[in-house]
Design an enzyme around this catalytic site. Structure first.
Site, PDB file in Angstrom:
ATOM      1  N   GLY A  25      68.778  39.798  64.112  1.00  0.00           N
ATOM      2  CA  GLY A  25      67.577  39.005  63.889  1.00  0.00           C
ATOM      3  C   GLY A  25      67.445  37.965  64.989  1.00  0.00           C
ATOM      4  N   CYS A  26      66.841  36.817  64.680  1.00  0.00           N
ATOM      5  CA  CYS A  26      66.715  35.742  65.668  1.00  0.00           C
ATOM      6  C   CYS A  26      68.095  35.395  66.219  1.00  0.00           C
ATOM      7  CB  CYS A  26      66.084  34.512  65.016  1.00  0.00           C
ATOM      8  SG  CYS A  26      66.001  33.073  66.101  1.00  0.00           S
ATOM      9  N   PHE A  27      68.224  35.283  67.545  1.00  0.00           N
ATOM     10  CA  PHE A  27      69.560  35.150  68.140  1.00  0.00           C
ATOM     11  C   PHE A  27      70.157  33.754  68.074  1.00  0.00           C
ATOM     12  CE2 PHE A  27      67.171  35.658  72.495  1.00  0.00           C
ATOM     13  CZ  PHE A  27      66.498  34.454  72.308  1.00  0.00           C
TER      14      PHE A  27
END
Length: 221
Positions: A25-27
């Site tokens: 997902g969002c890093f």
């Protein structure tokens, strides 16, 4: 007086590091989560898995937000990295979120692929469902823009200013072990006691160890 960069370079010389590359997902969150783990020495965010040339955050194309870590397998095995990976995000496809936030593993060589297959079977039993993580050999990892490196730590510019004595070249914070731990702390991963205990075990001169611990304990957030 050694800079933190020189201290950490000396420390890393005592370890044989491997690299793991994955998307959760969002890093920002995964970088801080893995940066808090003992055995992880470097973290960085970037893009991988697609065909778009020279991706950026605004022109991601068919790439996925990706985290890359350098770790010592004698301290933290690749198997444990994978278990931590699968236990801390939803590993199945979400068409609404698209490829940008895809669950992905980009393996480095056949040995990593064999471990991934074995641990995937184990985790499917543990989770009680089929895992749909996209698993492919890494072709290329594109480093994300500087603002996406150690994102949560950089939300505290006053702390970065306090670290300037240790890091005259602030660009090194991206590859810093110490900064990876701080980036984890501000997101709620790990404790101060764990960081101090770890630094006390680092094979560095006592004077430099004391300096790092004191700097950490007296940071004003």
């Amino acid at each position: 007086m050694l800079t933190a960069q020189e201290i950490e370079n000396e420390l890393i010389e005592n370890h044989r590091l491997e690299t793991a590359t994955f998307g959760m997902g969002c890093f920002w969150g995964p970088e801080s989560r893995f940066g808090s783990l003992r055995g992880v020495f470097r973290t960085r965010t970037g893009y991988a898995g697609g065909t778009t040339a020279s991706p950026t955050y605004r022109t991601l194309g068919d790439h996925t937000e990706t985290v890359e870590i350098d770790f010592d397998p004698e301290i933290l095995s690749f198997e444990d990295v994978l278990k931590h990976f699968w236990r801390n995000h939803y590993p199945n496809r979400d068409e609404y979120r698209g490829r940008q936030y895809l669950s992905s593993l980009r393996y480095h060589g056949i040995q990593q692929k064999e471990v991934i297959d074995r641990v995937k079977n184990f985790m499917e039993t543990e989770l009680g469902e089929t895992i749909e993580t996209e698993i492919t050999e890494l072709q290329q990892f594109y480093l994300a823009e500087e603002r996406h490196q150690k994102y949560y730590l950089k939300r505290y510019p006053g702390v970065l200013e306090q670290l300037s004595e240790l890091y005259p070249d602030q660009a090194y914070i991206r590859d810093s072990i110490f900064a990876a731990r701080l980036n984890g702390i501000v997101k709620g991963f790990g404790t101060k006691q764990q960081i101090v205990a770890e630094i006390q075990q680092w094979r560095i001169p006592d004077k430099e160890r004391h300096k790092l611990i004191q700097k950490f304990l007296h940071l004003k957030w």
